[in-house]
Design a protein around this motif. Structure first.
Motif, PDB file in Angstrom:
ATOM      1  N   GLY A 142       4.770  15.684 -50.433  1.00  0.00           N
ATOM      2  CA  GLY A 142       5.072  14.874 -51.612  1.00  0.00           C
ATOM      3  C   GLY A 142       6.457  15.071 -52.193  1.00  0.00           C
ATOM      4  N   ASP A 143       7.303  15.872 -51.547  1.00  0.00           N
ATOM      5  CA  ASP A 143       8.663  16.085 -52.037  1.00  0.00           C
ATOM      6  C   ASP A 143       9.616  15.026 -51.486  1.00  0.00           C
ATOM      7  N   ARG A 144      10.736  14.866 -52.153  1.00  0.00           N
ATOM      8  CA  ARG A 144      11.763  13.937 -51.682  1.00  0.00           C
ATOM      9  C   ARG A 144      12.345  14.445 -50.368  1.00  0.00           C
ATOM     10  N   LEU A 145      12.510  13.540 -49.397  1.00  0.00           N
ATOM     11  CA  LEU A 145      13.110  13.877 -48.110  1.00  0.00           C
ATOM     12  C   LEU A 145      14.518  13.312 -48.039  1.00  0.00           C
ATOM     13  N   ILE A 146      15.401  14.010 -47.351  1.00  0.00           N
ATOM     14  CA  ILE A 146      16.718  13.467 -47.010  1.00  0.00           C
ATOM     15  C   ILE A 146      16.749  13.306 -45.496  1.00  0.00           C
ATOM     16  N   LEU A 147      16.817  12.062 -45.045  1.00  0.00           N
ATOM     17  CA  LEU A 147      16.845  11.760 -43.614  1.00  0.00           C
ATOM     18  C   LEU A 147      17.935  10.722 -43.349  1.00  0.00           C
ATOM     19  N   ASP A 148      18.827  11.022 -42.428  1.00  0.00           N
ATOM     20  CA  ASP A 148      19.919  10.100 -42.089  1.00  0.00           C
ATOM     21  C   ASP A 148      20.628   9.596 -43.341  1.00  0.00           C
ATOM     22  N   ASP A 149      20.949  10.531 -44.235  1.00  0.00           N
ATOM     23  CA  ASP A 149      21.665  10.243 -45.487  1.00  0.00           C
ATOM     24  C   ASP A 149      20.888   9.346 -46.443  1.00  0.00           C
ATOM     25  N   MET A 150      19.585   9.255 -46.255  1.00  0.00           N
ATOM     26  CA  MET A 150      18.738   8.497 -47.174  1.00  0.00           C
ATOM     27  C   MET A 150      17.821   9.438 -47.926  1.00  0.00           C
ATOM     28  N   ALA A 151      17.672   9.204 -49.216  1.00  0.00           N
ATOM     29  CA  ALA A 151      16.661   9.895 -50.003  1.00  0.00           C
ATOM     30  C   ALA A 151      15.388   9.069 -49.942  1.00  0.00           C
ATOM     31  N   ILE A 152      14.291   9.690 -49.498  1.00  0.00           N
ATOM     32  CA  ILE A 152      13.017   8.978 -49.311  1.00  0.00           C
ATOM     33  C   ILE A 152      11.945   9.679 -50.133  1.00  0.00           C
ATOM     34  N   CYS A 153      11.230   8.895 -50.931  1.00  0.00           N
ATOM     35  CA  CYS A 153      10.227   9.445 -51.839  1.00  0.00           C
ATOM     36  C   CYS A 153       8.854   8.837 -51.580  1.00  0.00           C
ATOM     37  N   ASP A 154       7.834   9.550 -52.045  1.00  0.00           N
ATOM     38  CA  ASP A 154       6.486   8.969 -52.043  1.00  0.00           C
ATOM     39  C   ASP A 154       6.541   7.594 -52.709  1.00  0.00           C
ATOM     40  N   GLY A 155       5.871   6.622 -52.086  1.00  0.00           N
ATOM     41  CA  GLY A 155       5.814   5.290 -52.668  1.00  0.00           C
ATOM     42  C   GLY A 155       6.850   4.333 -52.129  1.00  0.00           C
ATOM     43  N   ASP A 156       7.901   4.847 -51.459  1.00  0.00           N
ATOM     44  CA  ASP A 156       8.830   3.944 -50.779  1.00  0.00           C
ATOM     45  C   ASP A 156       8.086   3.238 -49.651  1.00  0.00           C
ATOM     46  N   ILE A 157       8.643   2.143 -49.173  1.00  0.00           N
ATOM     47  CA  ILE A 157       7.971   1.328 -48.155  1.00  0.00           C
ATOM     48  C   ILE A 157       8.609   1.553 -46.788  1.00  0.00           C
ATOM     49  N   LEU A 158       7.770   1.836 -45.805  1.00  0.00           N
ATOM     50  CA  LEU A 158       8.217   2.018 -44.422  1.00  0.00           C
ATOM     51  C   LEU A 158       7.821   0.790 -43.613  1.00  0.00           C
ATOM     52  N   VAL A 159       8.768   0.276 -42.860  1.00  0.00           N
ATOM     53  CA  VAL A 159       8.539  -0.869 -41.978  1.00  0.00           C
ATOM     54  C   VAL A 159       8.900  -0.439 -40.565  1.00  0.00           C
ATOM     55  N   GLY A 160       7.951  -0.546 -39.626  1.00  0.00           N
ATOM     56  CA  GLY A 160       8.211  -0.104 -38.262  1.00  0.00           C
ATOM     57  C   GLY A 160       7.713  -1.083 -37.229  1.00  0.00           C
ATOM     58  N   ASP A 161       8.495  -1.283 -36.178  1.00  0.00           N
ATOM     59  CA  ASP A 161       8.065  -2.059 -35.014  1.00  0.00           C
ATOM     60  C   ASP A 161       8.776  -1.498 -33.788  1.00  0.00           C
ATOM     61  N   MET A 162       8.756  -2.211 -32.674  1.00  0.00           N
ATOM     62  CA  MET A 162       9.288  -1.656 -31.439  1.00  0.00           C
ATOM     63  C   MET A 162      10.792  -1.380 -31.499  1.00  0.00           C
ATOM     64  N   ASP A 163      11.496  -2.018 -32.444  1.00  0.00           N
ATOM     65  CA  ASP A 163      12.933  -1.792 -32.558  1.00  0.00           C
ATOM     66  C   ASP A 163      13.286  -0.588 -33.411  1.00  0.00           C
ATOM     67  N   GLY A 164      12.332  -0.069 -34.185  1.00  0.00           N
ATOM     68  CA  GLY A 164      12.622   1.118 -34.978  1.00  0.00           C
ATOM     69  C   GLY A 164      11.905   1.143 -36.311  1.00  0.00           C
ATOM     70  N   VAL A 165      12.427   1.968 -37.211  1.00  0.00           N
ATOM     71  CA  VAL A 165      11.807   2.202 -38.520  1.00  0.00           C
ATOM     72  C   VAL A 165      12.864   2.033 -39.607  1.00  0.00           C
ATOM     73  N   VAL A 166      12.521   1.242 -40.634  1.00  0.00           N
ATOM     74  CA  VAL A 166      13.412   0.991 -41.760  1.00  0.00           C
ATOM     75  C   VAL A 166      12.683   1.385 -43.042  1.00  0.00           C
ATOM     76  N   ILE A 167      13.420   1.947 -43.983  1.00  0.00           N
ATOM     77  CA  ILE A 167      12.856   2.369 -45.264  1.00  0.00           C
ATOM     78  C   ILE A 167      13.378   1.468 -46.379  1.00  0.00           C
ATOM     79  N   ILE A 168      12.457   0.954 -47.210  1.00  0.00           N
ATOM     80  CA  ILE A 168      12.839   0.177 -48.394  1.00  0.00           C
ATOM     81  C   ILE A 168      12.480   1.005 -49.632  1.00  0.00           C
ATOM     82  N   PRO A 169      13.463   1.397 -50.446  1.00  0.00           N
ATOM     83  CA  PRO A 169      13.129   2.096 -51.694  1.00  0.00           C
ATOM     84  C   PRO A 169      12.187   1.247 -52.547  1.00  0.00           C
ATOM     85  N   GLN A 170      11.200   1.887 -53.160  1.00  0.00           N
ATOM     86  CA  GLN A 170      10.168   1.131 -53.870  1.00  0.00           C
ATOM     87  C   GLN A 170      10.728   0.246 -54.972  1.00  0.00           C
TER      88      GLN A 170
END
Length: 199
Positions: free
Chosen positions: A157-185
């Motif tokens: 449940g802690d904030r993650l830093i991945l590939d220079d992105m801050a990612i938090c619980d509740g953000d939206i993850l979108v994934g398909d065969m081309d990869g994974v994208v994060i949308i801040p909530q």
């Protein structure tokens, strides 16, 4: 047909308005490519988790994130993360490295039973044929046979830093065969609006 008849009016006669893209139909109509382009258009960044791909190219997921961070030797925190998440969530696991797999068939069975949509491992997974047979959606950076122990040294449940992105619980993850994208909530509505402009 009313009004002046032209080639354009003939072609557009009875043409339906394109369906509006929402989170519920996003990957039925669009793709991670368009989501990444929308984020780039709006904020100058891609929103992409580098090198994370589905273990089966047919896998797609859109969902709310529950975060886990741990050492690659520790798969125990990942199991705890399953039960800290709500049904319908996507478990996003940040690992220290890819030396050991923190996710496999046993964890996938537990996650599916708990009602999670998917698990995305910024690290390594294993038991690929068994997970595919189970029908549980998993993305990872690498596939590696060896696993560690349930040391339970990580955090949930802690904030993650991945590939220079801050990612938090509740953000939206979108994934398909081309990869994974994060949308801040807090940016979901404007990103979706831009995806609709792109389609």
């Amino acid at each position: 047909m009313s009004g002046k008849i032209t080639p354009k009016t003939v072609l557009n006669f009875n043409k339906k308005e394109p369906k509006k893209i929402t989170l519920d139909n996003l990957l039925d109509i669009s793709s991670t490519d368009n989501v990444s382009d929308a984020i780039k258009n709006l904020y100058g960044k891609q929103g992409l988790l580098c090198d994370v791909k589905p273990i089966d190219s047919s896998y797609k997921v859109v969902g709310k994130i529950k975060t886990v961070e741990t050492d690659s030797y520790d798969w125990g925190t990942c199991i705890k993360g399953i039960y800290a998440a709500e049904p319908g969530d996507v478990l996003l696991i940040k690992c220290s490295d890819t030396e050991h797999a923190v996710w496999g068939e046993m964890a996938s069975q537990a996650a599916k039973k708990h009602g999670l949509k998917a698990t995305v491992v910024y690290g390594a997974s294993r038991d690929t044929p068994d997970i595919i047979k189970l029908g549980y959606t998993v993305f990872s950076k690498e596939i590696k046979s060896r696993a560690g122990l349930p040391t339970n040294d990580g955090t949930i449940g802690d904030r993650l830093i991945l590939d220079d992105m801050a990612i938090c619980d509740g953000d939206i993850l979108v994934g398909d065969m081309d990869g994974v994208v994060i949308i801040p909530q807090e940016k979901v509505e404007e990103v979706l609006e831009e995806v609709n402009n792109i389609k």
